[in-house]
Design a protein around this motif. Structure first.
Motif, PDB file in Angstrom:
ATOM      1  N   UNK A 170      -9.689  -4.352  -4.276  1.00 26.36           N
ATOM      2  CA  UNK A 170     -10.507  -5.416  -4.862  1.00 26.36           C
ATOM      3  C   UNK A 170      -9.766  -6.737  -4.670  1.00 26.36           C
ATOM      4  N   UNK A 171     -10.176  -7.515  -3.680  1.00 24.91           N
ATOM      5  CA  UNK A 171      -9.496  -8.773  -3.431  1.00 24.91           C
ATOM      6  C   UNK A 171      -8.065  -8.546  -2.986  1.00 24.91           C
ATOM      7  N   UNK A 172      -7.100  -8.978  -3.791  1.00 22.52           N
ATOM      8  CA  UNK A 172      -5.685  -8.892  -3.431  1.00 22.52           C
ATOM      9  C   UNK A 172      -4.949  -7.784  -4.171  1.00 22.52           C
ATOM     10  N   UNK A 173      -5.670  -6.874  -4.762  1.00 24.21           N
ATOM     11  CA  UNK A 173      -5.017  -5.777  -5.467  1.00 24.21           C
ATOM     12  C   UNK A 173      -5.865  -4.504  -5.383  1.00 24.21           C
ATOM     13  N   UNK A 174      -5.231  -3.390  -5.716  1.00 24.88           N
ATOM     14  CA  UNK A 174      -5.924  -2.099  -5.719  1.00 24.88           C
ATOM     15  C   UNK A 174      -6.294  -1.752  -7.155  1.00 24.88           C
ATOM     16  N   UNK A 175      -7.543  -1.420  -7.346  1.00 24.06           N
ATOM     17  CA  UNK A 175      -8.009  -0.928  -8.642  1.00 24.06           C
ATOM     18  C   UNK A 175      -7.872   0.590  -8.636  1.00 24.06           C
ATOM     19  N   UNK A 176      -6.968   1.157  -9.451  1.00 20.17           N
ATOM     20  CA  UNK A 176      -6.745   2.612  -9.402  1.00 20.17           C
ATOM     21  C   UNK A 176      -8.015   3.392  -9.704  1.00 20.17           C
ATOM     22  N   UNK A 177      -8.101   4.568  -9.119  1.00 21.81           N
ATOM     23  CA  UNK A 177      -9.226   5.451  -9.398  1.00 21.81           C
ATOM     24  C   UNK A 177      -9.278   5.779 -10.885  1.00 21.81           C
ATOM     25  N   UNK A 178     -10.484   6.023 -11.380  1.00 21.57           N
ATOM     26  CA  UNK A 178     -10.671   6.173 -12.827  1.00 21.57           C
ATOM     27  C   UNK A 178     -10.514   7.603 -13.323  1.00 21.57           C
ATOM     28  N   UNK A 179     -10.355   8.579 -12.427  1.00 17.69           N
ATOM     29  CA  UNK A 179     -10.243   9.959 -12.899  1.00 17.69           C
ATOM     30  C   UNK A 179      -8.944  10.167 -13.678  1.00 17.69           C
ATOM     31  N   UNK A 180      -8.924  11.169 -14.517  1.00 16.06           N
ATOM     32  CA  UNK A 180      -7.691  11.559 -15.199  1.00 16.06           C
ATOM     33  C   UNK A 180      -7.010  12.643 -14.374  1.00 16.06           C
ATOM     34  N   UNK A 181      -5.680  12.668 -14.414  1.00 20.09           N
ATOM     35  CA  UNK A 181      -4.937  13.644 -13.625  1.00 20.09           C
ATOM     36  C   UNK A 181      -3.671  14.045 -14.367  1.00 20.09           C
ATOM     37  N   UNK A 182      -3.400  15.333 -14.365  1.00 25.59           N
ATOM     38  CA  UNK A 182      -2.208  15.869 -15.016  1.00 25.59           C
ATOM     39  C   UNK A 182      -1.548  16.860 -14.065  1.00 25.59           C
ATOM     40  N   UNK A 183      -0.222  16.757 -13.922  1.00 27.12           N
ATOM     41  CA  UNK A 183       0.498  17.587 -12.949  1.00 27.12           C
ATOM     42  C   UNK A 183       1.663  18.320 -13.595  1.00 27.12           C
TER      43      UNK A 183
ATOM     44  N   UNK B  95       0.819  -1.218   0.000  1.00 26.26           N
ATOM     45  CA  UNK B  95       0.000   0.000   0.000  1.00 26.26           C
ATOM     46  C   UNK B  95       0.851   1.266   0.000  1.00 26.26           C
ATOM     47  N   UNK B  96       0.373   2.290  -0.707  1.00 22.02           N
ATOM     48  CA  UNK B  96       0.859   3.662  -0.508  1.00 22.02           C
ATOM     49  C   UNK B  96      -0.171   4.293   0.420  1.00 22.02           C
ATOM     50  N   UNK B  97       0.197   4.491   1.666  1.00 22.01           N
ATOM     51  CA  UNK B  97      -0.800   4.778   2.684  1.00 22.01           C
ATOM     52  C   UNK B  97      -0.829   6.243   3.087  1.00 22.01           C
ATOM     53  N   UNK B  98      -2.031   6.795   3.112  1.00 22.81           N
ATOM     54  CA  UNK B  98      -2.338   8.071   3.766  1.00 22.81           C
ATOM     55  C   UNK B  98      -3.489   7.732   4.701  1.00 22.81           C
ATOM     56  N   UNK B  99      -3.271   7.630   6.013  1.00 23.16           N
ATOM     57  CA  UNK B  99      -4.247   7.000   6.912  1.00 23.16           C
ATOM     58  C   UNK B  99      -5.664   7.528   6.801  1.00 23.16           C
TER      59      UNK B  99
ATOM     60  N   UNK C 166      -6.437  -0.029   2.869  1.00 28.60           N
ATOM     61  CA  UNK C 166      -5.396  -0.658   2.060  1.00 28.60           C
ATOM     62  C   UNK C 166      -4.376  -1.400   2.914  1.00 28.60           C
ATOM     63  N   UNK C 167      -4.410  -1.198   4.230  1.00 26.53           N
ATOM     64  CA  UNK C 167      -3.536  -1.986   5.111  1.00 26.53           C
ATOM     65  C   UNK C 167      -3.844  -3.476   5.033  1.00 26.53           C
ATOM     66  N   UNK C 168      -4.998  -3.824   4.518  1.00 27.43           N
ATOM     67  CA  UNK C 168      -5.318  -5.243   4.353  1.00 27.43           C
ATOM     68  C   UNK C 168      -4.332  -5.945   3.423  1.00 27.43           C
ATOM     69  N   UNK C 169      -3.618  -5.182   2.604  1.00 26.52           N
ATOM     70  CA  UNK C 169      -2.608  -5.779   1.731  1.00 26.52           C
ATOM     71  C   UNK C 169      -1.441  -6.371   2.516  1.00 26.52           C
TER      72      UNK C 169
END
Length: 335
Positions: A210-223, A109-113, A119-122
């Motif tokens: 989702x189960x044993x993995x993280x499904x990334x958020x669907x938004x688009x992002x540009x930095x 996990x990349x965690x922000x509490x 996500x700590x379940x990973x």
């Protein structure tokens, strides 16, 4: 619990040591640094060391790896040194790290509490896959940490698109990261690799387990990431498109966002505070550096915009990592 800080004489390492002073759960028993510093008292190398750690003898990294003898590790080493060290330690010991080398592993996990504590379940996925007794939990890039705290309350409005421009403090580059001549009277509109991190880490942090993995958020992002002549405190201008909501809804969501309030964590501070004009010099130390300040919420022609600022070394690094460990302890992942 006895803890060690790796890279304890660097910028982030010193912040770890300062924040661990008087901690009720974590006893700092080892400070780890280079061979050059090994054998010296911590206060001899770090002049502003907390008094309780001044006489603590610095241990070399090579000696520490041979015999860690701690219950928990905080890693402030550079990425170039971290990959094998973290994996070796995690075979037996939990590792909370600021290095990027494991952030993008499916089972880490990349965690922000306040944002994605589930996500700590990973951790259990890691232990099963890698046959480890310990585990690795990462913190995000410092700008990502500040940004995602501000985005988390807005998920209920359906985030569709994000554009963000960062104005990042020079301490984010470490002691030797920038020369005075480079940053004085200047803005540097490039921080190598930073924009990719913000874009990809934000989607993982705000994604769903989702189960044993993280499904990334669907938004688009540009930095776009820039370095500015500010000592501490990253500021970010955020432009976003939502599926619904108005300015008052957004302000109310910011104000009410406080998911850790009832957990009684030692480092707890309110994660978000609204201020009309956020500024690093005025607001970076709010909540001992863990509180993110957001303001300038306005509706534009194509969505909404706001400004957010936070302490890059505390919320964006050492303080966030300690808060990660506290949440893991509270939820029973640390024994």
């Amino acid at each position: 619990m006895r803890v060690a800080v790796l890279g304890a004489t660097g910028t982030v390492g010193r912040t770890f040591v300062r924040l661990l002073s008087g901690h009720p759960w974590f006893e700092l028993s080892k400070v780890v640094a280079s061979e050059k510093s090994a054998g010296k008292a911590y206060g001899e190398v770090v002049e502003d060391s907390p008094e309780e750690f001044e006489e603590l003898e610095i241990v070399s990294l090579s000696d520490f790896i041979k015999d860690p003898d701690v219950d928990l590790v905080f890693n402030a080493l550079p990425a170039s040194l971290s990959l094998e060290i973290e994996e070796r330690l995690a075979e037996k010991i939990p590792v909370f790290t600021n290095a990027r080398v494991h952030r993008y592993d499916d089972d880490v996990p990349i965690l922000v509490p306040e944002v994605n504590g589930e996500h700590l379940e990973l951790i259990e996925v890691q232990r099963a896959r890698r046959n480890w007794e310990g585990f690795i939990v990462t913190t995000p890039n410092c700008s990502t940490a500040i940004l995602t705290v501000s985005l988390a309350p807005l998920r209920e409005f359906g985030i569709k698109r994000i554009n963000v421009a960062t104005m990042q403090a020079i301490s984010g580059a470490g002691f030797s990261g920038l020369s005075a001549l480079a940053i004085q009277d200047n803005v540097i509109p490039l921080i190598d690799g930073e924009e990719w991190k913000i874009e990809n880490e934000s989607r993982k942090i705000l994604g769903k387990l989702r189960g044993e993995r993280i499904e990334p958020a669907s938004f688009s992002i540009s930095a776009i990431a820039t370095r500015v002549p500010v000592l501490h405190g990253h500021t970010e201008a955020v432009f976003l498109e939502l599926e619904r909501g108005d300015v008052d809804d957004i302000k109310e969501a910011f104000d009410s966002f406080d998911p850790l309030r009832k957990l009684d964590l030692p480092s707890y501070e309110k994660p978000l505070v609204y201020t009309d004009v956020p500024q690093p010099r005025l607001h970076r130390n709010r909540g001992k550096g863990l509180t993110v300040t957001v303001g300038r919420v306005e509706k534009g022609e194509n969505g909404f915009k706001y400004v957010v600022t936070g302490h890059n070394l505390v919320r964006g690094a050492a303080g966030g990592s300690i808060l990660n460990a506290e949440l893991a302890y509270r939820l029973g992942y640390l024994k």
